[in-house]
Design an enzyme around this catalytic site. Structure first.
Site, PDB file in Angstrom:
ATOM      1  N   GLU A  50      -7.389   0.731  -4.131  1.00 51.42           N
ATOM      2  CA  GLU A  50      -7.295   0.688  -2.663  1.00 51.42           C
ATOM      3  C   GLU A  50      -8.613   0.242  -2.014  1.00 51.42           C
ATOM      4  O   GLU A  50      -8.595  -0.638  -1.140  1.00 51.42           O
ATOM      5  CB  GLU A  50      -6.852   2.060  -2.123  1.00 51.42           C
ATOM      6  CG  GLU A  50      -5.384   2.337  -2.419  1.00 51.42           C
ATOM      7  CD  GLU A  50      -4.969   3.790  -2.234  1.00 51.42           C
ATOM      8  OE1 GLU A  50      -5.750   4.576  -1.653  1.00 51.42           O
ATOM      9  OE2 GLU A  50      -3.871   4.155  -2.677  1.00 51.42           O
TER      10      GLU A  50
ATOM     11  N   ASP B 299       0.875  -1.178   0.000  1.00 52.10           N
ATOM     12  CA  ASP B 299       0.000   0.000   0.000  1.00 52.10           C
ATOM     13  C   ASP B 299       0.910   1.225   0.000  1.00 52.10           C
ATOM     14  O   ASP B 299       1.512   1.551   1.028  1.00 52.10           O
ATOM     15  CB  ASP B 299      -0.892  -0.032   1.257  1.00 52.10           C
ATOM     16  CG  ASP B 299      -1.608   1.299   1.508  1.00 52.10           C
ATOM     17  OD1 ASP B 299      -1.685   2.132   0.575  1.00 52.10           O
ATOM     18  OD2 ASP B 299      -2.107   1.484   2.638  1.00 52.10           O
TER      19      ASP B 299
ATOM     20  N   ASP C 108     -12.668   6.353   3.277  1.00 51.78           N
ATOM     21  CA  ASP C 108     -11.219   6.341   3.538  1.00 51.78           C
ATOM     22  C   ASP C 108     -10.738   7.754   3.863  1.00 51.78           C
ATOM     23  O   ASP C 108     -10.641   8.602   2.982  1.00 51.78           O
ATOM     24  CB  ASP C 108     -10.497   5.785   2.289  1.00 51.78           C
ATOM     25  CG  ASP C 108      -8.976   5.721   2.464  1.00 51.78           C
ATOM     26  OD1 ASP C 108      -8.457   6.268   3.453  1.00 51.78           O
ATOM     27  OD2 ASP C 108      -8.308   5.116   1.601  1.00 51.78           O
TER      28      ASP C 108
ATOM     29  N   LYS D 240       3.356  10.956  -3.016  1.00 48.37           N
ATOM     30  CA  LYS D 240       2.358  10.419  -3.938  1.00 48.37           C
ATOM     31  C   LYS D 240       1.553  11.530  -4.630  1.00 48.37           C
ATOM     32  O   LYS D 240       1.131  11.397  -5.768  1.00 48.37           O
ATOM     33  CB  LYS D 240       1.414   9.523  -3.132  1.00 48.37           C
ATOM     34  CG  LYS D 240       0.434   8.687  -3.938  1.00 48.37           C
ATOM     35  CD  LYS D 240      -0.292   7.777  -2.969  1.00 48.37           C
ATOM     36  CE  LYS D 240      -1.420   7.005  -3.554  1.00 48.37           C
ATOM     37  NZ  LYS D 240      -2.123   6.237  -2.505  1.00 48.37           N
TER      38      LYS D 240
HETATM   39  P1  ADP Z   1      -2.685   7.696   4.040  1.00 42.74           P
HETATM   40  O1  ADP Z   1      -3.693   6.749   3.467  1.00 42.74           O
HETATM   41  O2  ADP Z   1      -2.889   9.105   3.599  1.00 42.74           O
HETATM   42  O3  ADP Z   1      -1.287   7.231   3.832  1.00 42.74           O
HETATM   43  P2  ADP Z   1      -3.129   6.812   6.822  1.00 42.74           P
HETATM   44  O4  ADP Z   1      -4.253   5.887   6.579  1.00 42.74           O
HETATM   45  O5  ADP Z   1      -1.837   6.222   7.223  1.00 42.74           O
HETATM   46  O6  ADP Z   1      -2.923   7.822   5.609  1.00 42.74           O
HETATM   47  O7  ADP Z   1      -3.621   7.848   7.941  1.00 42.74           O
HETATM   48  C1  ADP Z   1      -2.780   8.797   8.519  1.00 42.74           C
HETATM   49  C2  ADP Z   1      -3.618   9.740   9.353  1.00 42.74           C
HETATM   50  O8  ADP Z   1      -4.304   9.010  10.366  1.00 42.74           O
HETATM   51  C3  ADP Z   1      -2.804  10.799  10.063  1.00 42.74           C
HETATM   52  O9  ADP Z   1      -3.387  12.075   9.884  1.00 42.74           O
HETATM   53  C4  ADP Z   1      -2.892  10.392  11.531  1.00 42.74           C
HETATM   54  O10 ADP Z   1      -2.817  11.502  12.415  1.00 42.74           O
HETATM   55  C5  ADP Z   1      -4.256   9.743  11.575  1.00 42.74           C
HETATM   56  N1  ADP Z   1      -4.386   8.835  12.716  1.00 42.74           N
HETATM   57  C6  ADP Z   1      -3.631   7.751  12.999  1.00 42.74           C
HETATM   58  N2  ADP Z   1      -4.001   7.194  14.170  1.00 42.74           N
HETATM   59  C7  ADP Z   1      -5.038   7.951  14.639  1.00 42.74           C
HETATM   60  C8  ADP Z   1      -5.852   7.908  15.834  1.00 42.74           C
HETATM   61  N3  ADP Z   1      -5.661   6.992  16.778  1.00 42.74           N
HETATM   62  N4  ADP Z   1      -6.817   8.851  15.960  1.00 42.74           N
HETATM   63  C9  ADP Z   1      -6.998   9.798  15.026  1.00 42.74           C
HETATM   64  N5  ADP Z   1      -6.262   9.895  13.906  1.00 42.74           N
HETATM   65  C10 ADP Z   1      -5.286   8.991  13.721  1.00 42.74           C
HETATM   66 MG    MG Z   2      -4.411   5.119   2.599  1.00 45.89          MG
END
Ligand code: ADP
Ligand code: MG
Length: 496
Positions: free
Chosen positions: A178, A24, A200, A78
Site C-alpha cells: 500500500e 485497494d 497512513d 480484512k
Molecule cells: P482504511 O484504509 O482503514 O480502509 P480509510 O483510508 O478509508 O480507511 O479511512 C477511513 C477513516 O477516515 C474513517 O475513520 C473516517 O472517519 C476517516 N475520515 C474520512 N474523512 C475524514 C475527514 N474529512 N476528517 C477526518 N476523518 C475522516
Molecule cells: Mg487504507
C-alpha cells in the site's frame, strides 16, 4: 522456493485496449480505479461514492457488500483474514458475537444459508462487487488487476487477499505494498533517488512505512504502526469528551453523530451538534484537545520506527488514509519533521490510484516477465576469481542494496565489475552476466579508495548495477536482465 512465474512472458499482459484495474482492499473502505493515458479514473460504485465500506452482511442465503445498516455484519473483514479461530477469539479488536460465525474448527467459517464458507470466500465478495461495478461503468469486461496489501503483511495474509481476489475471478497481475502504491501516485517512481515516509491513518489501523528509491527501485526499508489506532478510536475519544462535557449519554448513536462532526471539523473551525432540542457549538480546538494524546502517540510511533535508520534524509512525508484530513495531524508532522508534506492527492483514493497507475504501466510494457524472486544468487567477481554474492537467491523483488569495495593494488585507477549468477564460490562455475569498468579513480595506496556498488532489481526484473567512486563521484553503470528461469544444472552444463 524457486522463482515464481506468475505468468509466462507475453501471455498474461493485456493487449492495448484491455483495462487492468487497481484495487485497494482496505480495512474500512475498498476502492477500484483505472488509469488510461496517464489519467486515473476512480470508479463510482452503486452507493454513489468511490468508497465501498469493507463490510459483509449475511441476510439468509445472501451475502451483501458494503451495507452499513445491516445488523448481522462483519465490519473490517480484512482484520479477520489469515487468522485462525483461536486468534479471532482472543483478539480484543475482533467481534465474535456475529450470527453465523463459527469458531469451533481451526479455520473460521461462516454459515450462509445452509452452506459453510470461509472468511476469505466472504472477502472475495468485496472484490466481486468492485469488479462488477467497474465492468458496468467502463462497459468492458474487467478481469485483470494490480492489488495492494499492507507492507507488513506476511506471506499467509498476502496469500489470503490474493486468493480472495482470485475467487472473484480476478487475475492478479501484481501485488504491491500500500505505501508503495501511495508513493507511486505521487510520482516517486519517476525520480531516480528519494526517501519517503508514508503516514497512513485509516479507520482502524495506523501504518508507518519508510520507502527508499534507489536506482529507480522503490523499496520498503522499514515499517511500524499500531493495528489498534484509527479513525474509529478518534470517534470514540471525541464522543467521550462530548458526553462528559455536555452530560450526554455515551452510546452508539452519539459516536455516529460525532463522526459527522469530525469530518466537518477537518474543514470548518466550528460545528453545531444537534441533540434533541439542544444545539451545542463545538470548536475545532475542543476536538483537537480531545484527540491530541492519540495523535501524539502516532507521532511517537513514527519517530520510533525510523530512529534506527542510519543517515536518514527524508524527501517528504506522504499522507494516506481518510483520517489524515484532520489538520492537527499535518500540523504535528510539520512541527516534528523538517521536510515536505505531500497532501494534495485525496488520502482515501491515493492507494487505489497508485495501483491503477502501476496497472497501466504493466499494460504498456510489453513482454514483462512477471517474477517475484531471484532464482539464483547474483554476485560480483573478487580478486582471485572468487564470487561475492550480493543478492541471495529467493530474494523478493524489487530489491536494492549498496556495498562498498576498494582497490587491490597501489595506484590502481580502474576497477572491473564482473557480474555473475549462481551459487558456486568460483567465478568459473557461475554464469557470467556482464562486465563493465569504473575508471578515473585517484591513484593511491591499495585499500584506500571507496567504491560504492549498488545492485537494484526493479519489479520487472531488470537489474541495474552501478559503481561510484566516493571521492571523485565518478560513476559507471549497466542494466541487464538476468536469467530468471535457469537452474544451477543448466549453468554448469553450459559453462564449457
Ligand atoms: P482504511 O484504509 O482503514 O480502509 P480509510 O483510508 O478509508 O480507511 O479511512 C477511513 C477513516 O477516515 C474513517 O475513520 C473516517 O472517519 C476517516 N475520515 C474520512 N474523512 C475524514 C475527514 N474529512 N476528517 C477526518 N476523518 C475522516
Ligand atoms: Mg487504507
Amino acid at each position: 522456493m524457486q522463482i515464481i512465474e506468475i505468468e509466462e512472458p507475453n501471455s498474461g499482459i493485456s493487449s492495448s485496449n484491455e483495462v487492468i484495474v487497481g484495487i485497494d482492499f482496505g480495512t474500512t473502505n475498498s476502492l477500484i480505479a483505472v488509469s488510461r493515458n496517464g489519467l486515473v479514473q476512480m470508479i463510482t460504485l452503486e452507493n454513489g461514492t468511490y468508497l465501498c465500506p469493507s463490510i459483509i452482511s449475511i441476510d439468509g442465503k445472501q451475502i451483501l457488500v458494503g451495507d452499513k445498516s445491516h445488523k448481522n455484519s462483519i465490519n473490517s473483514i480484512k482484520r479477520y483474514l489469515a487468522k485462525n479461530s483461536e486468534e479471532i477469539r482472543t483478539n480484543q479488536a475482533l467481534r465474535t458475537d456475529i450470527e453465523g460465525l463459527i469458531l469451533s474448527d481451526d479455520v473460521p467459517k461462516f454459515l450462509v444459508g445452509e452452506e459453510l464458507v470461509t472468511l476469505t470466500e466472504l472477502a472475495s465478495s468485496i472484490f466481486q462487487h468492485l469488479i462488477t461495478n467497474a465492468s458496468k461503468q467502463l462497459d468492458a469486461e474487467v478481469k485483470k488487476a494490480v492489488i495492494t496489501v499492507p507492507a507488513y503483511f506476511d506471506d499467509n495474509a498476502r496469500g489470503q487477499i490474493i486468493l480472495a481476489a482470485k475467487l472473484a475471478g480476478i487475475e492478479v497481475l501484481r501485488v504491491i505494498a500500500e505505501p508503495t502504491a501511495a508513493a507511486y501516485a505521487y510520482g516517486a517512481n519517476k525520480k531516480k533517488e528519494g526517501c519517503y515516509l508514508i503516514y497512513d491513518l485509516g479507520g482502524g489501523t495506523f501504518d508507518i512505512s519508510l520507502l527508499n528509491m534507489m536506482q529507480g527501485v522503490l523499496q520498503v526499508v522499514t515499517t511500524g504502526g499500531d493495528s489498534m489506532i484509527g479513525g474509529d478510536d478518534i470517534d470514540e475519544l471525541f464522543a467521550r469528551y462530548i458526553s462528559d462535557k455536555y452530560s450526554l449519554n455515551y452510546d452508539y448513536d452519539l459516536v455516529l453523530e460525532v463522526k459527522k462532526l469530525k469530518h466537518n471539523l477537518s474543514q470548518a473551525t466550528e460545528v453545531i451538534l444537534q441533540h434533541g432540542k439542544q444545539e451545542i457549538l463545538i470548536t475545532r480546538e475542543e476536538f483537537e484537545s480531545a484527540i491530541e494524546p492519540l495523535i501524539d502517540k502516532t507521532i511517537a510511533i513514527t519517530v520510533n520506527t525510523i530512529q534506527e535508520v542510519e543517515n536518514l534524509d527524508l524527501d517528504g512525508i506522504i499522507l494516506v488514509g481518510g483520517s489524515t484530513r484532520i489538520p492537527l495531524i499535518r500540523q504535528k508532522l510539520a512541527e516534528k519533521f523538517d521536510t515536505e508534506i505531500f497532501d494534495n492527492l485525496d488520502p482515501d483514493q491515493i492507494v487505489a490510484m497508485g495501483a491503477a497507475m502501476h496497472a497501466e504501466n504493466l499494460s504498456t510494457v510489453a513482454g514483462n516477465l512477471l517474477i517475484d524472486a531471484v532464482s539464483l544468487s547474483i554476485g560480483i567477481e573478487l580478486y582471485g576469481g572468487l564470487v561475492e554474492k550480493i543478492i541471495l537467491r529467493n530474494t523478493p523483488i524489487p530489491f536494492a542494496v549498496t556495498k562498498e569495495f576498494t582497490t587491490q593494488s597501489d595506484n590502481q585507477t580502474g576497477i572491473k565489475i564482473h557480474i555473475v549468477q549462481g551459487e558456486r564460490e568460483m567465478v568459473q562455475d557461475c554464469l557470467s552476466l556482464a562486465q563493465f569498468e569504473l575508471t578515473g579513480i585517484r591513484p593511491q595506496k591499495a585499500g584506500k579508495a571507496r567504491i560504492e556498488v549498488t545492485f537494484a532489481i526493479d519489479a520487472d526484473g531488470v537489474l541495474s548495477v552501478s559503481a561510484c567512486d566516493k571521492e571523485t563521484s565518478r560513476m559507471s553503470n549497466i542494466s541487464l536482465k538476468p536469467s530468471y528461469n535457469v537452474t544451477e544444472q543448466t549453468i554448469l552444463e553450459n559453462l564449457n
